[in-house]
Write a protein that holds these residues in place. Structure first.
Motif, PDB file in Angstrom:
ATOM      1  N   GLU A 198     -48.012  27.474 -20.968  1.00  0.00           N
ATOM      2  CA  GLU A 198     -47.038  26.851 -21.870  1.00  0.00           C
ATOM      3  C   GLU A 198     -47.100  27.499 -23.253  1.00  0.00           C
ATOM      4  O   GLU A 198     -46.079  27.724 -23.892  1.00  0.00           O
ATOM      5  CB  GLU A 198     -47.282  25.346 -21.978  1.00  0.00           C
ATOM      6  CG  GLU A 198     -46.854  24.580 -20.739  1.00  0.00           C
ATOM      7  CD  GLU A 198     -47.303  23.122 -20.739  1.00  0.00           C
ATOM      8  OE1 GLU A 198     -47.675  22.584 -21.819  1.00  0.00           O
ATOM      9  OE2 GLU A 198     -47.300  22.524 -19.652  1.00  0.00           O
ATOM     10  N   ILE A 250     -44.651  30.070 -10.287  1.00  0.00           N
ATOM     11  CA  ILE A 250     -43.959  28.937 -10.883  1.00  0.00           C
ATOM     12  C   ILE A 250     -43.607  29.283 -12.321  1.00  0.00           C
ATOM     13  O   ILE A 250     -44.194  30.170 -12.927  1.00  0.00           O
ATOM     14  CB  ILE A 250     -44.793  27.636 -10.806  1.00  0.00           C
ATOM     15  CG1 ILE A 250     -46.123  27.770 -11.543  1.00  0.00           C
ATOM     16  CG2 ILE A 250     -45.028  27.211  -9.371  1.00  0.00           C
ATOM     17  CD1 ILE A 250     -46.920  26.477 -11.597  1.00  0.00           C
ATOM     18  N   GLN A 251     -42.586  28.576 -12.816  1.00  0.00           N
ATOM     19  CA  GLN A 251     -42.114  28.847 -14.168  1.00  0.00           C
ATOM     20  C   GLN A 251     -41.846  27.523 -14.868  1.00  0.00           C
ATOM     21  O   GLN A 251     -41.361  26.571 -14.261  1.00  0.00           O
ATOM     22  CB  GLN A 251     -40.851  29.690 -14.094  1.00  0.00           C
ATOM     23  CG  GLN A 251     -40.425  30.295 -15.387  1.00  0.00           C
ATOM     24  CD  GLN A 251     -39.322  31.329 -15.176  1.00  0.00           C
ATOM     25  OE1 GLN A 251     -38.472  31.176 -14.316  1.00  0.00           O
ATOM     26  NE2 GLN A 251     -39.350  32.375 -15.973  1.00  0.00           N
ATOM     27  N   TYR A 252     -42.160  27.470 -16.147  1.00  0.00           N
ATOM     28  CA  TYR A 252     -41.939  26.268 -16.950  1.00  0.00           C
ATOM     29  C   TYR A 252     -40.507  26.294 -17.443  1.00  0.00           C
ATOM     30  O   TYR A 252     -40.098  27.200 -18.166  1.00  0.00           O
ATOM     31  CB  TYR A 252     -42.922  26.252 -18.109  1.00  0.00           C
ATOM     32  CG  TYR A 252     -43.026  24.926 -18.809  1.00  0.00           C
ATOM     33  CD1 TYR A 252     -43.575  23.827 -18.167  1.00  0.00           C
ATOM     34  CD2 TYR A 252     -42.602  24.783 -20.125  1.00  0.00           C
ATOM     35  CE1 TYR A 252     -43.693  22.610 -18.811  1.00  0.00           C
ATOM     36  CE2 TYR A 252     -42.724  23.572 -20.780  1.00  0.00           C
ATOM     37  CZ  TYR A 252     -43.266  22.485 -20.122  1.00  0.00           C
ATOM     38  OH  TYR A 252     -43.388  21.286 -20.765  1.00  0.00           O
ATOM     39  N   GLN A 297     -51.915  25.402 -17.026  1.00  0.00           N
ATOM     40  CA  GLN A 297     -50.619  24.939 -17.506  1.00  0.00           C
ATOM     41  C   GLN A 297     -50.524  25.062 -19.026  1.00  0.00           C
ATOM     42  O   GLN A 297     -49.526  25.561 -19.551  1.00  0.00           O
ATOM     43  CB  GLN A 297     -50.382  23.493 -17.076  1.00  0.00           C
ATOM     44  CG  GLN A 297     -50.136  23.337 -15.597  1.00  0.00           C
ATOM     45  CD  GLN A 297     -49.960  21.880 -15.193  1.00  0.00           C
ATOM     46  OE1 GLN A 297     -50.056  20.974 -16.005  1.00  0.00           O
ATOM     47  NE2 GLN A 297     -49.710  21.663 -13.912  1.00  0.00           N
ATOM     48  N   TRP A 328     -42.645  22.245 -14.338  1.00  0.00           N
ATOM     49  CA  TRP A 328     -43.061  23.440 -13.609  1.00  0.00           C
ATOM     50  C   TRP A 328     -42.244  23.509 -12.334  1.00  0.00           C
ATOM     51  O   TRP A 328     -42.217  22.559 -11.556  1.00  0.00           O
ATOM     52  CB  TRP A 328     -44.554  23.390 -13.280  1.00  0.00           C
ATOM     53  CG  TRP A 328     -45.385  23.580 -14.498  1.00  0.00           C
ATOM     54  CD1 TRP A 328     -45.988  22.626 -15.242  1.00  0.00           C
ATOM     55  CD2 TRP A 328     -45.672  24.825 -15.121  1.00  0.00           C
ATOM     56  NE1 TRP A 328     -46.643  23.189 -16.307  1.00  0.00           N
ATOM     57  CE2 TRP A 328     -46.472  24.545 -16.257  1.00  0.00           C
ATOM     58  CE3 TRP A 328     -45.343  26.151 -14.842  1.00  0.00           C
ATOM     59  CZ2 TRP A 328     -46.937  25.541 -17.097  1.00  0.00           C
ATOM     60  CZ3 TRP A 328     -45.816  27.136 -15.691  1.00  0.00           C
ATOM     61  CH2 TRP A 328     -46.600  26.821 -16.809  1.00  0.00           C
TER      62      TRP A 328
END
Length: 198
Positions: A103, A134-136, A99, A141
């Motif tokens: 990020e 997945i995308q921030y 993560q 998320w």
């Protein structure tokens, strides 16, 4: 409007080969896109395998990212995403290291995606992509819809291609950055595989 995420057959194959070479441990790598990619559509054209030991060890990660960044500048590419597979077969959530790294990538490439490998779906005869994306976004998320994620030219062609590579056991010669640091003569770009995948 949700951005779409596309993965080239080359990038997909390298991710799966990396996971196959080290099924007993977590792996990670970065995803590359062409410089100046459209903000509404991210096409990952290549994947660079990073580690299968100590995924978040800062000095090693810094050295690897500096070399990859140097390569990207000469090839007209940017680090635009990240992939990860857990050592636990059932684990499908990103770990804190993944993560944080993704990020950081998103600070420079806002539509960066984190691709997670579902170890349960890996087999020598691939019938499913075995990936989750997945995308921030907005501080959280979020899982991408299947409609917004594709493997190019299409899933069937990519699955057939990677199944062929696996049946030839080409994952045994696959090199990640850990391997390169052990023996600098090993090619972390895996150039010899590119012609077999394209």
């Amino acid at each position: 409007m949700a951005s779409s995420c596309e993965l080239s057959k080359l990038a997909y194959s390298k991710i799966i080969l990396h996971a196959f070479k080290y099924p007993h441990t977590a792996i990670n790598g970065v995803l590359l896109a062409n410089e100046g990619s459209n903000s509404q559509s991210v096409k990952y054209v290549d994947a660079i395998p990073l580690f299968h030991h100590n995924l978040g060890l800062a000095p090693m990660l810094e050295v690897a990212l500096m070399q990859i960044d140097s390569y990207c500048r000469t090839a007209g590419l940017v680090i635009a995403g990240y992939y990860h597979a857990s050592e636990a077969v059932a684990e499908m959530n990103p770990d804190p290291v993944s993560q944080k790294i993704c990020e950081k990538i998103a600070e420079y490439f806002p539509n960066a995606c984190l691709v997670l490998i579902n170890n349960r779906l890996l087999s020598k005869q691939m019938t499913q992509t075995s990936l989750s994306v997945i995308q921030y976004s907005d501080g959280k998320w979020k899982v991408k819809d299947k409609e917004n994620f594709k493997i190019l030219p299409n899933n069937e062609a990519a699955l057939n291609s990677v199944s062929s590579l696996l049946s030839k056991k080409l994952y045994k010669t696959f090199v990640d950055f850990d391997d390169h640091l052990d023996d600098i003569h090993q090619d972390w770009l895996n150039v010899s595989l590119k012609s077999m995948i394209d």
